[in-house]
Design an enzyme around this catalytic site. Structure first.
Site, PDB file in Angstrom:
ATOM      1  N   LYS A 111      77.019  -7.774  12.126  1.00 29.45           N
ATOM      2  CA  LYS A 111      76.100  -7.623  11.470  1.00 29.45           C
ATOM      3  C   LYS A 111      75.611  -6.117  11.605  1.00 29.45           C
ATOM      4  O   LYS A 111      75.362  -5.842  10.406  1.00 29.45           O
ATOM      5  CB  LYS A 111      75.271  -8.410  12.881  1.00 29.45           C
ATOM      6  N   LYS A 191      81.756 -17.807   9.071  1.00 35.09           N
ATOM      7  CA  LYS A 191      81.296 -19.097  10.455  1.00 35.09           C
ATOM      8  C   LYS A 191      79.872 -19.739  10.370  1.00 35.09           C
ATOM      9  O   LYS A 191      79.342 -18.429   8.932  1.00 35.09           O
ATOM     10  CB  LYS A 191      80.762 -17.988  11.335  1.00 35.09           C
ATOM     11  N   LYS A 194      72.887 -18.629   9.253  1.00 35.61           N
ATOM     12  CA  LYS A 194      71.302 -18.637   8.276  1.00 35.61           C
ATOM     13  C   LYS A 194      71.838 -16.982   7.626  1.00 35.61           C
ATOM     14  O   LYS A 194      70.957 -16.769   6.034  1.00 35.61           O
ATOM     15  CB  LYS A 194      70.121 -18.657   9.417  1.00 35.61           C
TER      16      LYS A 194
HETATM   17  P1  ADP Z   1      73.010 -18.177  13.434  1.00 38.58           P
HETATM   18  O1  ADP Z   1      74.560 -17.938  14.210  1.00 38.58           O
HETATM   19  O2  ADP Z   1      72.598 -19.115  12.358  1.00 38.58           O
HETATM   20  O3  ADP Z   1      71.875 -17.152  13.618  1.00 38.58           O
HETATM   21  P2  ADP Z   1      71.636 -18.711  16.518  1.00 38.58           P
HETATM   22  O4  ADP Z   1      72.451 -16.892  16.332  1.00 38.58           O
HETATM   23  O5  ADP Z   1      70.587 -18.434  16.674  1.00 38.58           O
HETATM   24  O6  ADP Z   1      72.461 -19.206  14.769  1.00 38.58           O
HETATM   25  O7  ADP Z   1      72.620 -19.707  17.121  1.00 38.58           O
HETATM   26  C1  ADP Z   1      72.383 -20.690  17.975  1.00 38.58           C
HETATM   27  C2  ADP Z   1      73.545 -21.438  18.301  1.00 38.58           C
HETATM   28  O8  ADP Z   1      73.757 -22.360  17.288  1.00 38.58           O
HETATM   29  C3  ADP Z   1      74.144 -20.657  19.763  1.00 38.58           C
HETATM   30  O9  ADP Z   1      74.662 -21.320  20.256  1.00 38.58           O
HETATM   31  C4  ADP Z   1      75.722 -20.392  18.183  1.00 38.58           C
HETATM   32  O10 ADP Z   1      76.613 -19.768  19.434  1.00 38.58           O
HETATM   33  C5  ADP Z   1      75.611 -22.274  17.872  1.00 38.58           C
HETATM   34  N1  ADP Z   1      75.844 -21.870  16.623  1.00 38.58           N
HETATM   35  C6  ADP Z   1      75.631 -21.387  15.622  1.00 38.58           C
HETATM   36  N2  ADP Z   1      75.838 -21.178  13.836  1.00 38.58           N
HETATM   37  C7  ADP Z   1      77.505 -22.352  14.450  1.00 38.58           C
HETATM   38  C8  ADP Z   1      78.011 -22.242  14.407  1.00 38.58           C
HETATM   39  N3  ADP Z   1      79.066 -21.745  12.081  1.00 38.58           N
HETATM   40  N4  ADP Z   1      79.208 -23.347  14.286  1.00 38.58           N
HETATM   41  C9  ADP Z   1      79.436 -23.671  15.841  1.00 38.58           C
HETATM   42  N5  ADP Z   1      77.831 -23.270  16.473  1.00 38.58           N
HETATM   43  C10 ADP Z   1      77.238 -22.072  15.977  1.00 38.58           C
END
Ligand code: ADP
Length: 326
Positions: A111, A191, A194
């Site tokens: 990040k 990965k 968003k």
């Molecule tokens: P982002 O990474 O899109 O900002 P969050 O950090 O809010 O999303 O993650 C919410 C949940 O979704 C967490 O448990 C995270 O581990 C899971 N998660 C986020 N991105 C992925 C992905 N690409 N594959 C599998 N799980 C994910």
């Protein structure tokens, strides 16, 4: 009885990575254990955001979670900042978190690279807030995607340090992964996230979904339609494994290897199956969006339930750190 906790950042969007990696498990596990699910707005503050749209974004995230099947009759759904004990415990845990451990967090490194103009201290201490989110409820089972496992390991270390420094009041939480704990983005490389804008949301229309899928990376070695493909290295095939029926997945695997199906047709099949899953979710999102009072009531009730547990834990914490009187 073990307690479940998990959180998601508010962005108004839930992508299929969130869904397949984590939320699918939330919906299952709420039937079996006391479950607490949080929209973690304070975590989202570590990246730049627009304060004037934050409330709306939180609301939209709540409607999407409810539409996915998070059921307020079975779990507590609430907004993190509504339970101030999370931040109170964070400071206390900060004093037992090894600085060196924080510097090893790969999410902080990623990040920081992605937001080089805003490397704030919150980005660095983010995992301590996450530890507090979990420990304030003494949660045992944490359904997350693979990307959060390192933070979870740190949470266990923080619990151990607190216990050995003061008194053993915290247990060590365990992660719970789905069958596909990491979904790659449309780039087929990073990965799905968003912040990287490489996602497919649960709210895509047929048109926006096709626009995204059309440009999605497949097996890069397959240049011409007549070249045989390798499903093992194709992200579209991985998505098929999550969204298509067993027979169809087998057939795609065989056909791809002998160039019997082209990438465009393979993506079209995926689109159809994705829409089968997401269309009813989209309808439910619309339903909840038309009922804001109901959604806010659910969040309020969730916060009240959580406050009861969180304030009890804080009492215990203050007692063992020597601040019982205050
Ligand atoms: P982002 O990474 O899109 O900002 P969050 O950090 O809010 O999303 O993650 C919410 C949940 O979704 C967490 O448990 C995270 O581990 C899971 N998660 C986020 N991105 C992925 C992905 N690409 N594959 C599998 N799980 C994910």
């Amino acid at each position: 009885m073990p307690t479940v906790f998990s959180g998601i950042q508010p962005s108004g969007i839930i992508h299929i990575g969130n869904y397949i990696g984590a939320i699918k498990n939330w919906v299952k596990i709420q039937n079996d254990y006391p479950s607490i699910f949080s929209i973690v707005d304070l975590h989202a503050m570590t990246l730049r955001y627009d304060p004037s749209s934050m409330e709306n974004v939180i609301f939209n995230t709540a409607t999407a979670l409810l539409a996915c099947g998070v059921d307020p009759e079975k779990c507590s759904l609430f907004v993190q900042s509504a339970v101030h004990e999370h931040t109170e415990l964070t400071w206390i845990l900060t004093t037992v978190t090894p600085y060196g451990d924080l510097t090893r967090m790969t999410q902080f490194k990623d990040k920081s690279e992605q937001n080089s103009d805003n490397i704030n201290a919150g980005l660095f201490t983010y995992p301590i807030l996450m530890a507090a989110d979990i420990l304030i409820y003494k949660a045992d089972i944490i359904p997350v995607g693979e990307d959060q496992l390192q933070h979870l390991e740190l949470t266990r270390e923080v619990a151990r340090r607190f216990n050995s420094t003061f008194s053993p009041i915290f247990s060590e939480p365990k992660g719970m992964l789905t069958e596909t704990p990491k979904i790659l983005g449309l780039d087929g490389k990073y990965k799905m996230s968003k912040s990287l804008n490489n996602y497919i949301s649960l709210e895509e229309t047929e048109q926006t979904l096709w626009e995204k899928l059309r440009g999605a990376k497949t097996d890069e070695a397959r240049i011409k339609r007549t070249d045989p493909g390798n499903p093992d290295v194709c992200n579209i095939y991985t998505l098929h494994k999550n969204f298509s029926g067993e027979e169809e997945v087998k057939e795609i695997n065989t056909e791809c290897r002998k160039a019997g199906i082209g990438c465009v047709d393979c993506k079209k099949k995926l689109m159809k199956n994705l829409l089968t899953l997401t269309s009813p979710i989209r309808e439910k999102i619309e339903f909840f969006r038309s009922k804001p009072e109901k959604v806010y009531e659910i969040l309020e009730q969730g916060a009240q339930n959580c406050k009861k547990i969180a304030s009890q834990t804080m009492k215990e914490v203050k007692s063992v750190i020597g601040l019982k009187r205050f």
